[in-house]
Every structure is written in structure tokens, then in C-alpha cells.
Design an enzyme around this catalytic site. Sequence first.
Site, PDB file in Angstrom:
ATOM      1  N   ARG A  51      -9.068   1.003   9.296  1.00  0.00           N
ATOM      2  CA  ARG A  51      -8.652  -0.383   9.479  1.00  0.00           C
ATOM      3  C   ARG A  51      -9.703  -1.181  10.251  1.00  0.00           C
ATOM      4  NH1 ARG A  51      -2.751   0.335   9.152  1.00  0.00           N
ATOM      5  NH2 ARG A  51      -1.625  -1.586   9.497  1.00  0.00           N
ATOM      6  N   ARG A  75      11.738  -5.760   3.953  1.00  0.00           N
ATOM      7  CA  ARG A  75      11.273  -4.360   3.918  1.00  0.00           C
ATOM      8  C   ARG A  75      12.188  -3.460   4.750  1.00  0.00           C
ATOM      9  NH1 ARG A  75       5.202  -2.323   4.825  1.00  0.00           N
ATOM     10  NH2 ARG A  75       5.292  -3.269   6.885  1.00  0.00           N
ATOM     11  N   LYS A  79       0.837  -1.213   0.000  1.00  0.00           N
ATOM     12  CA  LYS A  79       0.000   0.000   0.000  1.00  0.00           C
ATOM     13  C   LYS A  79       0.870   1.261   0.000  1.00  0.00           C
ATOM     14  CE  LYS A  79      -2.166  -1.027   3.866  1.00  0.00           C
ATOM     15  NZ  LYS A  79      -1.505  -2.299   4.219  1.00  0.00           N
ATOM     16  N   ARG A 113      11.538  -2.260  10.466  1.00  0.00           N
ATOM     17  CA  ARG A 113      10.534  -1.987  11.495  1.00  0.00           C
ATOM     18  C   ARG A 113      10.469  -3.155  12.471  1.00  0.00           C
ATOM     19  NH1 ARG A 113       5.290  -0.159   8.184  1.00  0.00           N
ATOM     20  NH2 ARG A 113       4.358  -1.290   9.903  1.00  0.00           N
ATOM     21  N   ARG A 161      -0.147  -9.486  13.017  1.00  0.00           N
ATOM     22  CA  ARG A 161      -0.753  -8.412  12.209  1.00  0.00           C
ATOM     23  C   ARG A 161      -1.641  -8.991  11.104  1.00  0.00           C
ATOM     24  NH1 ARG A 161       4.110  -5.198  10.244  1.00  0.00           N
ATOM     25  NH2 ARG A 161       2.602  -3.671   9.491  1.00  0.00           N
TER      26      ARG A 161
HETATM   27  P1  AMP Z   1       1.216   0.363   9.092  1.00  0.00           P
HETATM   28  O1  AMP Z   1       2.420   1.209   8.916  1.00  0.00           O
HETATM   29  O2  AMP Z   1       0.033   0.868   8.329  1.00  0.00           O
HETATM   30  O3  AMP Z   1       1.483  -1.105   8.809  1.00  0.00           O
HETATM   31  O4  AMP Z   1       0.815   0.463  10.642  1.00  0.00           O
HETATM   32  C1  AMP Z   1       1.692   0.009  11.659  1.00  0.00           C
HETATM   33  C2  AMP Z   1       0.947  -0.152  12.958  1.00  0.00           C
HETATM   34  O5  AMP Z   1       0.389   1.126  13.338  1.00  0.00           O
HETATM   35  C3  AMP Z   1      -0.234  -1.099  12.936  1.00  0.00           C
HETATM   36  O6  AMP Z   1       0.143  -2.455  13.134  1.00  0.00           O
HETATM   37  C4  AMP Z   1      -1.077  -0.557  14.082  1.00  0.00           C
HETATM   38  O7  AMP Z   1      -0.526  -0.924  15.329  1.00  0.00           O
HETATM   39  C5  AMP Z   1      -0.880   0.950  13.930  1.00  0.00           C
HETATM   40  N1  AMP Z   1      -1.901   1.558  13.031  1.00  0.00           N
HETATM   41  C6  AMP Z   1      -1.679   2.222  11.866  1.00  0.00           C
HETATM   42  N2  AMP Z   1      -2.823   2.639  11.315  1.00  0.00           N
HETATM   43  C7  AMP Z   1      -3.815   2.210  12.134  1.00  0.00           C
HETATM   44  C8  AMP Z   1      -5.231   2.296  12.106  1.00  0.00           C
HETATM   45  N3  AMP Z   1      -5.878   2.906  11.101  1.00  0.00           N
HETATM   46  N4  AMP Z   1      -5.916   1.724  13.130  1.00  0.00           N
HETATM   47  C9  AMP Z   1      -5.296   1.121  14.159  1.00  0.00           C
HETATM   48  N5  AMP Z   1      -3.972   0.984  14.247  1.00  0.00           N
HETATM   49  C10 AMP Z   1      -3.222   1.523  13.244  1.00  0.00           C
END
Ligand code: AMP
Length: 210
Positions: free
Chosen positions: A88, A123, A13, A156, A167
Site C-alpha cells: 500500500r 458493506r 478487491k 467495519r 482512507r
Molecule cells: P483493508 O481491509 O485492506 O481495507 O485494510 C483495513 C485497514 O488495515 C487499513 O485502513 C489500514 O489501517 C490497515 N492495513 C491493511 N493493509 C495495510 C497495508 N498494506 N499497509 C498499511 N496498513 C494496512
Amino acid sequence: MRLILLGAPGAGKGTQAEILCKEFSIPTISTGNILRVAIKNGTPTGLKAKSFMDAGKLVPDDVIIGVITDRLAESDCANGYILDGVPRTIAQAEALEKAGINFDDVVSIEISDQEIKERMAGRRVCEHCGASYHVVAVPPKNEGVCDKCGGKLSRRHDDDPEVVQQRLEVYHKETEPLKDFYKSRGVLKSVENQPTVTATSQAILHALGR
Ligand code: AMP
């Protein structure tokens, strides 16, 4: 254009959002990047989010809804935006609707869990601007250095295999139901992940009728 990119963690994404935002000259808004910056800066939001993120769990909806509605109210969002990683949960999607924020298109990038697990190991993310790379598929020009801002690239913590598994489980349970939610609004487009980043971008553009 107001667009949501849906898909499992690691579906691409962030990478696709960077390409599409140049194509359409609109900002990408990634709640993951906003939260990582908040953690780095030790803000109250960052303090609330850290333990959930480290464990591969979702940050509570009220925190996310505050972060995203504030960000969408900024002036650079006036002509549209691409959302990466938000909403999400159904509760987040409903909160956006309630705030009068609707979407023209929702693109779901489809990819198997197995492929995700293999992909996450490679990544790398810029600690400064959040740009995303992959050691094989999307390498930076200079190893460990962001092409865009010169920031340091790092792995990360939540890309560790056990956290990735968690996740993915959260994705299937909490986020995947959003596909039906947006299907019922008539805006969902599903796009299969393709062998290259460029081919996936083309598939997305095609789905968007461009
Ligand atoms: P991402 O970078 O989008 O993979 O997000 C990394 C982490 O941030 C996720 O595993 C969640 O812990 C948190 N996070 C990011 N966006 C959201 C969201 N919209 N709702 C809840 N947690 C989020």
C-alpha cells in the site's frame, strides 16, 4: 501466478480476490484480514495496528512488511497468491522487491470516490473468515450470516463515512503512486469497475489474458 489487486478501499478487491483465487486455486492474502484477526486475538501485532486502523490511517510499514513476508513464506503460497490490500506504499513495494518477491501482474481496479462512498455504507464483513458481502450487490443467503463459514456478519468501524473519507485521502496520497511504480515494471493492468461483480471479474480475467 503472483498477482496484486490494487484499488481504493471498497473498490472490490476482496470480492474479486475471492473469485480469482477459486479460478486459479491459489490463496488470497489480505493484510486487512490478517490484522483484524490479530486485533480480535489481542496479539502484539494487533495491539500495534488497532489505533491506526480505527483512525483510517496506514499501519506502519515495518509491521506490514513483517506480516506479509511471514505469510508469503508459508507452504500454500508456493504456487502463487493474490495480494489484496498490500503493498500500500512505495516502501512496502520496495521491501517486497528487496526480499526477492516479484509479481507477474498488478491489476488496478478503477472506481470514483463518490461510488466508493455510496458503496461502503452497505458493506458487511464476516467476523470469523473475513469474507465480504454487500447488503444489495452481494447479499448473503441468510441475513447477517456468512455463507462460507456461518460466522457473524458485521459492519467495519472503518467503513463509517468520516473514516472512509480519510482512507480515500490516504489511498490517493500513499497507494496510488504504486500504479506508476508497477507500470515502470511493465506489469500494471488497469480495469474499470463494471456495474456487476461478475462483469468486473470478466474484465479482470480479460486483462490477464484468460
Ligand atoms: P483493508 O481491509 O485492506 O481495507 O485494510 C483495513 C485497514 O488495515 C487499513 O485502513 C489500514 O489501517 C490497515 N492495513 C491493511 N493493509 C495495510 C497495508 N498494506 N499497509 C498499511 N496498513 C494496512
